[in-house]
Design an enzyme around this catalytic site. Structure first.
Site, PDB file in Angstrom:
ATOM      1  N   SER A 202       0.801  -1.219   0.000  1.00 19.53           N
ATOM      2  CA  SER A 202       0.000   0.000   0.000  1.00 19.53           C
ATOM      3  C   SER A 202       0.834   1.270   0.000  1.00 19.53           C
ATOM      4  O   SER A 202       0.416   2.288  -0.550  1.00 19.53           O
ATOM      5  CB  SER A 202      -0.952   0.002   1.193  1.00 19.53           C
ATOM      6  N   HIS A 248       0.880   4.460   4.249  1.00 22.31           N
ATOM      7  CA  HIS A 248       0.162   5.255   3.258  1.00 22.31           C
ATOM      8  C   HIS A 248       0.760   6.660   3.136  1.00 22.31           C
ATOM      9  O   HIS A 248       1.035   7.145   2.031  1.00 22.31           O
ATOM     10  CB  HIS A 248      -1.307   5.357   3.642  1.00 22.31           C
TER      11      HIS A 248
END
Length: 297
Positions: A202, A248
């Protein structure tokens, strides 16, 4: 764990924009400065003024430059290739192979996920990045346990990676992907509890999302779809439990910085600025890892 974003397809109004003459269906606001035909990011080749299409470049510019000076290039100066998604496919397959291996042998994940220090104090640490297992910063980028996790990440990689690889070229795209993933791993290592485990691509996917926003801004595309997508993913990042928000954010920041250096580098110093930006991001990541390691040891 975290999930990957989707991709902003078709950012322009279909009623007002023409389609690329080489790729029907791809809307664009950019035209070749020589033949004035509409061209998409995959077909755009930087010229002294504006952009040219591959056919005009291959046909000779008439400017007196050496043949190498008119070699077809991507928006960021990379070499045009027959398969602009090759690296995207390879990275996707690598993630899937690791996922299959982990599912076949579940104890394998313990050797691949990102963890700072294990076991926690007062026990002596025998595993983790702080104990010399720096490879975990990389292996965690390609490791998934749940089917929904790899599904979201690989969809994001496919939708975002292909257009970025076509616009940047393979070498620059690979640098963007790896450094974005490392940026996510480094921030996770820095601020998370050292005994917390983390895995997934991610961070790299958020780096691609940030790079997509930079590229769309550079091409003067409508920014609303990618901003909405980014806002939605950040909302999930900070509201859903079990998501490593650090990966992230770290990946997003690294991706934006690298993409900005790549697509805004002046043509006469393009390679210096682009690879200098990558080197600077890598040094920040390395410094972050070193500082955290010193704290934990």
């Amino acid at each position: 764990m975290d999930q990957a974003p989707g991709s902003p397809e078709g950012p322009q109004d279909a009623q007002s924009l023409p389609s690329c003459y080489r790729h029907p269906g791809r809307e664009t606001a950019i035209s070749c400065t020589r033949c004035e035909r509409p061209i998409c990011p995959e077909c755009m080749i930087s010229a002294s003024v504006g952009f040219q299409c591959p056919e005009c470049v291959k046909g000779g510019s008439g400017t007196g430059h050496a043949p190498a000076a008119t070699q077809p290039r991507t928006l960021a100066g990379g070499t045009l290739t027959q398969d602009p998604r090759l690296l995207t496919k390879i990275i996707l397959v690598l993630n899937v192979l690791v996922f299959v291996a982990v599912r076949a042998r579940e104890d394998l994940v313990g050797d691949l996920f990102l963890i700072g220090r294990w076991p926690p104090e007062p026990f002596p640490a025998t595993e983790g990045v702080a104990d010399g297992q720096a490879y975990r910063l990389v292996t965690a980028m390609f490791t998934h346990q749940e089917i929904w996790h790899i599904a979201f990440n690989m969809l994001g990689l496919w939708w975002l990676g292909g257009p970025l690889e076509a616009a940047l070229g393979r070498a620059r795209f690979l640098a963007l992907y790896l450094l974005s993933g490392l940026g996510g791993s480094a921030l996770t290592y820095l601020v998370s509890d050292p005994s917390d485990a983390s895995l997934g691509a991610s961070g790299a996917i958020f780096g691609l999302l940030g790079a997509t926003a930079v590229l769309m801004r550079r091409l003067n595309y409508d920014m609303r779809p990618v901003i909405a997508l980014l806002a939605l993913n950040l909302l999930f990042t900070f509201t859903w439990s079990g998501i490593a928000w650090q990966a992230h954010v770290g990946g997003l920041v690294a991706g934006v910085a690298i993409a900005y250096g790549m697509v805004h580098a002046p043509r006469e110093r393009r390679a210096l600025v682009q690879w200098g930006t990558c080197a600077l991001v890598f040094l920040v990541i390395a410094a972050t890892v070193i500082v955290r390691t010193v704290q934990l040891t």
